[in-house]
Motif scaffolding. Structure first.
Motif, PDB file in Angstrom:
ATOM      1  N   PHE A 257      22.955  21.499  52.289  1.00 36.47           N
ATOM      2  CA  PHE A 257      23.516  20.110  52.077  1.00 36.47           C
ATOM      3  C   PHE A 257      24.457  20.254  50.925  1.00 36.47           C
ATOM      4  N   LYS A 258      23.645  20.712  49.731  1.00 31.00           N
ATOM      5  CA  LYS A 258      24.395  20.637  48.401  1.00 31.00           C
ATOM      6  C   LYS A 258      25.601  21.758  48.542  1.00 31.00           C
ATOM      7  N   ARG A 259      25.402  22.887  48.760  1.00 33.63           N
ATOM      8  CA  ARG A 259      26.549  24.028  49.229  1.00 33.63           C
ATOM      9  C   ARG A 259      27.754  23.618  50.055  1.00 33.63           C
ATOM     10  N   GLN A 260      27.203  22.695  51.243  1.00 33.31           N
ATOM     11  CA  GLN A 260      28.271  22.323  52.039  1.00 33.31           C
ATOM     12  C   GLN A 260      29.198  21.254  51.456  1.00 33.31           C
ATOM     13  N   VAL A 261      28.538  20.588  50.461  1.00 36.22           N
ATOM     14  CA  VAL A 261      29.432  19.396  49.758  1.00 36.22           C
ATOM     15  C   VAL A 261      30.641  20.339  49.022  1.00 36.22           C
ATOM     16  N   VAL A 262      30.381  21.510  48.450  1.00 39.17           N
ATOM     17  CA  VAL A 262      31.245  22.240  47.561  1.00 39.17           C
ATOM     18  C   VAL A 262      32.300  22.760  48.753  1.00 39.17           C
ATOM     19  N   ILE A 263      31.911  23.361  49.941  1.00 39.57           N
ATOM     20  CA  ILE A 263      32.718  23.902  50.878  1.00 39.57           C
ATOM     21  C   ILE A 263      33.719  22.776  51.487  1.00 39.57           C
ATOM     22  N   ASP A 264      33.032  21.771  51.813  1.00 35.13           N
ATOM     23  CA  ASP A 264      33.999  20.670  52.225  1.00 35.13           C
ATOM     24  C   ASP A 264      34.937  20.194  51.361  1.00 35.13           C
ATOM     25  N   ALA A 265      34.773  20.041  50.180  1.00 37.59           N
ATOM     26  CA  ALA A 265      35.704  19.716  48.993  1.00 37.59           C
ATOM     27  C   ALA A 265      36.798  20.478  48.709  1.00 37.59           C
ATOM     28  N   LEU A 266      36.548  22.060  49.106  1.00 35.47           N
ATOM     29  CA  LEU A 266      37.593  23.099  48.957  1.00 35.47           C
ATOM     30  C   LEU A 266      38.322  23.128  50.120  1.00 35.47           C
ATOM     31  N   ALA A 267      37.881  23.130  51.269  1.00 36.47           N
ATOM     32  CA  ALA A 267      38.490  22.923  52.606  1.00 36.47           C
ATOM     33  C   ALA A 267      39.309  21.670  52.501  1.00 36.47           C
ATOM     34  N   ALA A 268      38.937  20.524  52.040  1.00 36.52           N
ATOM     35  CA  ALA A 268      39.880  19.280  52.233  1.00 36.52           C
ATOM     36  C   ALA A 268      41.130  19.540  51.198  1.00 36.52           C
ATOM     37  N   ASN A 269      41.078  20.720  50.437  1.00 37.21           N
ATOM     38  CA  ASN A 269      42.266  21.210  49.686  1.00 37.21           C
ATOM     39  C   ASN A 269      42.962  22.563  50.287  1.00 37.21           C
ATOM     40  N   GLY A 270      42.600  22.789  51.649  1.00 33.59           N
ATOM     41  CA  GLY A 270      43.278  23.829  52.135  1.00 33.59           C
ATOM     42  C   GLY A 270      42.844  25.248  51.724  1.00 33.59           C
ATOM     43  N   LEU A 271      41.389  25.173  50.989  1.00 31.03           N
ATOM     44  CA  LEU A 271      40.980  26.733  50.515  1.00 31.03           C
ATOM     45  C   LEU A 271      39.757  26.979  51.270  1.00 31.03           C
ATOM     46  N   ASP A 272      39.994  27.971  51.720  1.00 31.83           N
ATOM     47  CA  ASP A 272      38.819  29.026  52.396  1.00 31.83           C
ATOM     48  C   ASP A 272      38.297  30.422  51.579  1.00 31.83           C
ATOM     49  N   CYS A 273      37.235  30.033  50.654  1.00 34.54           N
ATOM     50  CA  CYS A 273      36.977  31.182  49.891  1.00 34.54           C
ATOM     51  C   CYS A 273      35.269  31.338  49.718  1.00 34.54           C
ATOM     52  N   PRO A 274      34.914  32.475  49.308  1.00 33.52           N
ATOM     53  CA  PRO A 274      33.497  32.746  49.209  1.00 33.52           C
ATOM     54  C   PRO A 274      32.793  31.671  48.379  1.00 33.52           C
ATOM     55  N   VAL A 275      31.581  31.162  48.886  1.00 34.23           N
ATOM     56  CA  VAL A 275      30.932  30.161  48.322  1.00 34.23           C
ATOM     57  C   VAL A 275      29.262  30.621  48.208  1.00 34.23           C
ATOM     58  N   ASP A 276      29.043  30.908  46.985  1.00 34.41           N
ATOM     59  CA  ASP A 276      27.429  31.618  47.032  1.00 34.41           C
ATOM     60  C   ASP A 276      26.392  30.500  47.563  1.00 34.41           C
ATOM     61  N   PRO A 277      25.308  30.927  47.921  1.00 30.94           N
ATOM     62  CA  PRO A 277      24.111  30.003  48.043  1.00 30.94           C
ATOM     63  C   PRO A 277      23.991  29.171  46.749  1.00 30.94           C
ATOM     64  N   LEU A 278      23.548  27.967  46.554  1.00 31.12           N
ATOM     65  CA  LEU A 278      23.019  27.156  45.866  1.00 31.12           C
ATOM     66  C   LEU A 278      22.192  27.748  44.600  1.00 31.12           C
ATOM     67  N   VAL A 279      22.497  27.573  43.370  1.00 29.02           N
ATOM     68  CA  VAL A 279      21.591  27.677  42.383  1.00 29.02           C
ATOM     69  C   VAL A 279      20.891  26.765  42.101  1.00 29.02           C
ATOM     70  N   THR A 280      19.493  26.976  42.536  1.00 29.63           N
ATOM     71  CA  THR A 280      18.536  25.760  42.564  1.00 29.63           C
ATOM     72  C   THR A 280      17.959  25.184  41.145  1.00 29.63           C
ATOM     73  N   ALA A 281      17.561  23.868  41.383  1.00 29.38           N
ATOM     74  CA  ALA A 281      16.962  23.424  40.280  1.00 29.38           C
ATOM     75  C   ALA A 281      15.558  23.262  40.592  1.00 29.38           C
ATOM     76  N   ALA A 282      14.832  23.030  39.574  1.00 27.96           N
ATOM     77  CA  ALA A 282      13.261  22.823  39.621  1.00 27.96           C
ATOM     78  C   ALA A 282      12.698  21.462  39.117  1.00 27.96           C
ATOM     79  N   PRO A 283      11.612  20.946  39.594  1.00 33.46           N
ATOM     80  CA  PRO A 283      11.160  19.861  38.909  1.00 33.46           C
ATOM     81  C   PRO A 283      10.917  20.013  37.640  1.00 33.46           C
ATOM     82  N   GLY A 284      10.847  19.032  36.569  1.00 34.13           N
ATOM     83  CA  GLY A 284      10.550  18.952  35.229  1.00 34.13           C
ATOM     84  C   GLY A 284      11.555  19.660  34.412  1.00 34.13           C
ATOM     85  N   GLN A 285      12.646  19.803  34.825  1.00 32.23           N
ATOM     86  CA  GLN A 285      13.716  20.691  33.988  1.00 32.23           C
ATOM     87  C   GLN A 285      14.529  19.677  33.221  1.00 32.23           C
ATOM     88  N   ARG A 286      14.678  18.323  33.577  1.00 32.11           N
ATOM     89  CA  ARG A 286      15.835  17.632  33.203  1.00 32.11           C
ATOM     90  C   ARG A 286      15.493  17.280  31.621  1.00 32.11           C
TER      91      ARG A 286
END
Length: 418
Positions: free
Chosen positions: A91-120
């Motif tokens: 879902f989070k990766r798709q948010v980025v893909i959709d934002a790029l597509a809304a501006n006519g951009l089709d480019c490689p998007v990596d898998p999400l760099v994940t976060a873990a609990p207890g890091q904030r």
């Protein structure tokens, strides 16, 4: 509001389930695609009344305060604890893909760099004095109700363990019943705590707060509206071996882990650059790392942030030259003639993005650019300007540092091709 049964079709950009109706889309918090639910609808908002058929991707939330049945109310800090890890990351990766597509951009998007609990390591709490006690936690979505937290799997253990100290200080400084905010940053030398939204505390209350800070230990600085009340020890952040004293309310990435990933990506992309422009530099999150191999010119409007950077540079040996300039890049972006001496650039603007500066970079001859953003929508707009100006997007990397929220960061790495 009459109850109706619907089937959720997809997730929206803010993590709500969406169902189409003749009147337009209806957004339902805590609902997942494929689920049959009963809702009460008010205009475009729906409240889940019953979950009739749960999705296979639904999991038990990690926190007792999450969701419509959360203890003390619905905490507004997280929106997606009920979604399994793999679809959450997609879902989070798709948010980025959709934002790029809304501006006519089709480019490689990596898998999400994940976060873990207890890091904030950074958080802003809401608080209020009521009935002789302090309620401290996070506000419910679109509400002034404060959910008093008894656990938080997102916060660093060091930060969460100091909540009693925050309540103690709030009880000393707060008068009246209006809500206020407490911003906290976990630093190398202790917590950096900033109160805002309060009536100015009296001298007596300031002195009492000072005594409390010294007594409880583990607090580096206490401020009110950026005015230092007491600073037993300067707050310190370690940026690649350089010690930085962040100013009150200075921006810091929410997690150190995400900061290091982002800085590593930027440094690798710009490794061949001899002279780098760090735009919207803050107190040197990227500049101090890039200066290990490149000369850096840091441009920032916030004077205290630049002052902190200058002090840090003077106290660190072994770096290439780091110069700085105070400048409003929204009103006065660096022009192509000013960028002529740079073969690399990085920009990390606020959520509004860097339209004005991107327009000038698009007209420049800078060989490599790293664009860092906390808002995929404005990133897509800015990247469109750069691509139209002759840059190629090599990679886009989505990065999660706001676990279980709908927020996602991204870095785009670009090279000039024409």
């Amino acid at each position: 509001m009459a109850a109706e049964t619907v089937t959720i079709e997809k997730l929206g950009a803010k993590g709500d389930g969406i169902v189409s109706t003749p009147d337009g889309p209806v957004f339902v918090p805590f609902a997942l695609p494929g689920e049959r639910i009963t809702i009460a609808r008010h205009k475009s908002s729906g409240t889940m009344l019953a979950l009739l058929e749960p999705a296979a991707e639904r999991v038990a939330p990690a926190c007792r305060h999450f969701g419509p049945d959360g203890k003390n109310g619905t905490c507004g800090g997280c929106t997606l604890q009920h979604l399994a890890a793999a679809p959450y990351q997609a879902f989070k990766r798709q948010v980025v893909i959709d934002a790029l597509a809304a501006n006519g951009l089709d480019c490689p998007v990596d898998p999400l760099v994940t976060a873990a609990p207890g890091q904030r390591r950074r958080a802003t709490f809401s608080a209020r004095r009521t009935e002789g006690r302090i309620v401290l936690g996070f506000s419910s979505p679109e509400s002034h109700h404060i959910v008093e937290i008894e656990e938080c799997p997102v916060l660093s253990p060091a930060l969460f363990s100091r909540l009693p100290a925050l309540r103690l200080l709030a009880g000393i400084l707060a008068t009246g019943t209006d809500p206020f905010r407490i911003a906290v940053l976990d630093t190398e030398t202790g917590l950096d705590i900033g109160f805002s939204g309060l009536k100015p505390p009296s001298e007596k209350r300031r002195q009492a707060a000072t005594r409390a800070v010294i007594a409880v230990k583990g607090i580096a600085r206490l401020t009110y509206e950026d005015e230092i009340i007491v600073e037993p020890v300067r707050p310190v952040l370690d940026i690649a071996g350089t010690k930085v004293n962040p100013p009150p309310s200075g921006f810091a990435q929410a997690t150190l882990e995400a900061e290091e990933v982002m800085a590593g990506l930027v440094a690798k992309h710009l490794k061949s650059a001899r002279h780098v422009a760090d735009l919207f530099s803050g107190y040197g999150t990227f500049a101090l790392r890039l200066a290990a191999k490149s000369k850096v010119h840091a441009v920032e409007f916030d004077a205290p942030a630049l002052a902190a950077l200058d002090v840090a540079v003077r106290n660190r040996q072994g770096l290439k030259a780091v110069t700085s300039e105070r400048r409003d890049l929204f009103r006065r972006p660096l022009l192509p003639r000013e960028l002529a001496g740079f073969d690399g650039a990085v920009f990390d603007p606020p959520r509004a993005g860097a339209r004005e500066q991107a327009e000038e970079l698009a007209r420049s001859k800078v060989a490599k650019i790293a664009a860092v953003s906390c808002n995929p929508a404005t990133l897509g707009r800015d990247l469109r300007l750069l691509v139209d100006g002759g840059y190629r997007i090599e990679r886009v990397i989505p990065i999660d540092q706001f676990l279980w929220s709908s927020h996602v960061e991204a870095i785009a790495l670009l090279s000039r091709v024409r």
